[in-house]
Design a protein around this motif. Structure first.
Motif, PDB file in Angstrom:
ATOM      1  N   GLU A  65      -4.559 -14.749 -10.944  1.00 43.84           N
ATOM      2  CA  GLU A  65      -4.825 -16.153 -11.286  1.00 43.84           C
ATOM      3  C   GLU A  65      -4.273 -16.976 -10.128  1.00 43.84           C
ATOM      4  O   GLU A  65      -3.064 -16.924  -9.852  1.00 43.84           O
ATOM      5  CB  GLU A  65      -4.130 -16.521 -12.609  1.00 43.84           C
ATOM      6  CG  GLU A  65      -4.507 -17.909 -13.089  1.00 43.84           C
ATOM      7  CD  GLU A  65      -3.832 -18.296 -14.408  1.00 43.84           C
ATOM      8  OE1 GLU A  65      -2.926 -17.574 -14.865  1.00 43.84           O
ATOM      9  OE2 GLU A  65      -4.223 -19.328 -14.969  1.00 43.84           O
ATOM     10  N   ASN A  66      -5.148 -17.711  -9.469  1.00 46.11           N
ATOM     11  CA  ASN A  66      -4.798 -18.466  -8.258  1.00 46.11           C
ATOM     12  C   ASN A  66      -4.064 -17.564  -7.256  1.00 46.11           C
ATOM     13  O   ASN A  66      -3.013 -17.930  -6.736  1.00 46.11           O
ATOM     14  CB  ASN A  66      -3.971 -19.701  -8.616  1.00 46.11           C
ATOM     15  CG  ASN A  66      -4.741 -20.637  -9.540  1.00 46.11           C
ATOM     16  OD1 ASN A  66      -5.957 -20.827  -9.388  1.00 46.11           O
ATOM     17  ND2 ASN A  66      -4.070 -21.196 -10.538  1.00 46.11           N
ATOM     18  N   ASP A  67      -4.636 -16.363  -7.054  1.00 44.80           N
ATOM     19  CA  ASP A  67      -4.160 -15.359  -6.080  1.00 44.80           C
ATOM     20  C   ASP A  67      -2.807 -14.746  -6.416  1.00 44.80           C
ATOM     21  O   ASP A  67      -2.189 -14.109  -5.563  1.00 44.80           O
ATOM     22  CB  ASP A  67      -4.154 -15.952  -4.655  1.00 44.80           C
ATOM     23  CG  ASP A  67      -5.575 -16.262  -4.186  1.00 44.80           C
ATOM     24  OD1 ASP A  67      -6.480 -15.439  -4.471  1.00 44.80           O
ATOM     25  OD2 ASP A  67      -5.795 -17.325  -3.573  1.00 44.80           O
ATOM     26  N   LYS A  68      -2.355 -14.903  -7.678  1.00 42.77           N
ATOM     27  CA  LYS A  68      -1.105 -14.241  -8.089  1.00 42.77           C
ATOM     28  C   LYS A  68      -1.438 -13.272  -9.213  1.00 42.77           C
ATOM     29  O   LYS A  68      -2.115 -13.670 -10.188  1.00 42.77           O
ATOM     30  CB  LYS A  68      -0.094 -15.277  -8.607  1.00 42.77           C
ATOM     31  CG  LYS A  68       0.836 -15.776  -7.497  1.00 42.77           C
ATOM     32  CD  LYS A  68       1.488 -17.077  -7.858  1.00 42.77           C
ATOM     33  CE  LYS A  68       2.832 -16.996  -8.544  1.00 42.77           C
ATOM     34  NZ  LYS A  68       3.297 -18.370  -8.891  1.00 42.77           N
ATOM     35  N   PRO A  69      -1.008 -11.987  -9.088  1.00 39.76           N
ATOM     36  CA  PRO A  69      -1.323 -11.035 -10.160  1.00 39.76           C
ATOM     37  C   PRO A  69      -0.614 -11.453 -11.463  1.00 39.76           C
ATOM     38  O   PRO A  69       0.559 -11.832 -11.425  1.00 39.76           O
ATOM     39  CB  PRO A  69      -0.752  -9.711  -9.648  1.00 39.76           C
ATOM     40  CG  PRO A  69      -0.305  -9.937  -8.270  1.00 39.76           C
ATOM     41  CD  PRO A  69      -0.183 -11.397  -8.040  1.00 39.76           C
ATOM     42  N   ILE A  70      -1.360 -11.393 -12.564  1.00 41.45           N
ATOM     43  CA  ILE A  70      -0.760 -11.699 -13.877  1.00 41.45           C
ATOM     44  C   ILE A  70      -0.970 -10.491 -14.791  1.00 41.45           C
ATOM     45  O   ILE A  70      -1.774  -9.602 -14.498  1.00 41.45           O
ATOM     46  CB  ILE A  70      -1.377 -12.969 -14.526  1.00 41.45           C
ATOM     47  CG1 ILE A  70      -2.887 -12.814 -14.691  1.00 41.45           C
ATOM     48  CG2 ILE A  70      -1.041 -14.215 -13.702  1.00 41.45           C
ATOM     49  CD1 ILE A  70      -3.507 -13.806 -15.640  1.00 41.45           C
ATOM     50  N   ASP A  71      -0.227 -10.454 -15.899  1.00 40.44           N
ATOM     51  CA  ASP A  71      -0.344  -9.335 -16.844  1.00 40.44           C
ATOM     52  C   ASP A  71      -1.707  -9.418 -17.557  1.00 40.44           C
ATOM     53  O   ASP A  71      -1.950 -10.348 -18.326  1.00 40.44           O
ATOM     54  CB  ASP A  71       0.801  -9.426 -17.870  1.00 40.44           C
ATOM     55  CG  ASP A  71       0.785  -8.250 -18.833  1.00 40.44           C
ATOM     56  OD1 ASP A  71      -0.139  -7.404 -18.739  1.00 40.44           O
ATOM     57  OD2 ASP A  71       1.687  -8.181 -19.691  1.00 40.44           O
ATOM     58  N   PRO A  72      -2.587  -8.434 -17.286  1.00 42.94           N
ATOM     59  CA  PRO A  72      -3.924  -8.479 -17.913  1.00 42.94           C
ATOM     60  C   PRO A  72      -3.871  -8.518 -19.428  1.00 42.94           C
ATOM     61  O   PRO A  72      -4.764  -9.083 -20.083  1.00 42.94           O
ATOM     62  CB  PRO A  72      -4.594  -7.197 -17.421  1.00 42.94           C
ATOM     63  CG  PRO A  72      -3.883  -6.845 -16.171  1.00 42.94           C
ATOM     64  CD  PRO A  72      -2.461  -7.269 -16.392  1.00 42.94           C
TER      65      PRO A  72
END
Ligand SMILES: [Zn+2]
Length: 301
Positions: A289-296
């Motif tokens: 999200e906005n080039d930052k990995p988030i917990d799917p």
């Protein structure tokens, strides 16, 4: 004396017992009397005939009046019938209006449900746009006009609502909340023991394990921005969902899309495998999200 005597008539009444009674009347009297009687008879017969004529004319007038009365009665019956018909039309109209009112409420209920599903509000913002209740005493024409206005409003509202829903669904199509494959969740997002070496390292996605060749689908609608071999990741697909989200699908045995392809949510994009730094057949799935990995797991439904 003779002439004078001739001018008189002598009438004698001779009873059995008493004396004879004797009158003398002028000799012209019988003539005059008979003329008078004749005149009276003539007059009477004229009068009777006149009376008869009057009677006939009255009878005729009466007949005309009677015919008029009958015509009026028939007219009245017709009017009564029309009134009856109008009343039943009116009742039917009221019935229809109640039916439409009920339908409007049903539509409203559906709208509320759709609002919940789509997570948006319809233009009425929760107001009931049904026909005002308690209008039973108004003229049916007024009721009809109100009903038509209400239906018109409802139509406009629904048109706006449909546009909103379409936009909402369009937007939801671009949210990567669809599980990209099925299988066993073998690794979660976050710090973990390095499966291929020593120490701990951050895992930027989730691992879903299944047999090689299992279908991998796009988690959302988007455009392919990478398709090929990526160091460590093996055969990889990266999608840009053009709303700040990007998704990555790694370790595939096969990639089925090319850079620039537009894909729909749920479209087959790769086959599961174990290419790259992998210990077995699984999908490594990342959401950025906005080039930052988030917990799917915070997005997948
Ligand atoms: Zn992984």
């Amino acid at each position: 004396m003779g002439k004078k005597e001739n001018d008189k008539l002598c009438i004698m009444i001779i009873p059995h017992t008493a004396k004879v009674k004797k009158f003398s009347i002028p000799s012209w009297l019988p003539k005059v009397v008979s003329i008078a009687i004749g005149l009276i008879i003539l007059f009477l017969s004229l009068f009777i005939s006149n009376l008869h004529n009057s009677y006939e004319s009255l009878k005729e007038k009466y007949n005309i009046k009677a015919a008029q009365v009958n015509a009026l009665k028939a007219e009245n019956d017709k009017k009564n019938f029309q009134i009856f018909n109008l009343k039943s039309e009116n009742d039917k109209l009221r019935e229809k209006s109640a039916e439409i009112d009920y339908k409007l409420m049903e539509i409203d209920k559906l709208q509320r449900e759709l609002e919940k599903i789509a997570g948006i509000q319809s233009p009425s913002r929760g107001k009931l746009l049904t026909k005002t209740q308690g209008l039973q005493d108004t003229e049916s024409t007024d009721e009809l006009r109100i009903l038509i206005d209400t239906l018109d409003l409802k139509k406009k509202e629904l048109q706006d609502f449909i546009v909103d829903i379409e936009e909402r669904f369009e937007y939801l199509e671009t949210i990567p909340d669809l599980w990209p494959t099925h299988g066993r969740l073998t690794s979660k997002f976050g710090m973990r023991q390095n499966p291929l070496g020593r120490g701990r390292q951050f895992h930027y996605g989730i691992d879903i394990a299944n047999s090689s060749g299992t279908n991998i689908v796009a988690s959302a609608k988007g455009i392919v921005i990478f398709s090929g071999y990526k160091r460590g990741y093996g055969r990889t697909v990266i999608l840009d969902h053009e709303n700040g989200y990007k998704t990555l699908y790694a370790h595939n045995s096969k990639v089925l899309v090319s850079v620039g392809d537009r894909v729909e949510k749920g479209q087959l994009i790769a086959k599961m495998g174990s290419t790259g730094r992998s210990t077995g057949s699984h999908l490594h799935f990342e959401i950025h999200e906005n080039d930052k990995p988030i917990d799917p797991l915070t997005i997948l439904k």
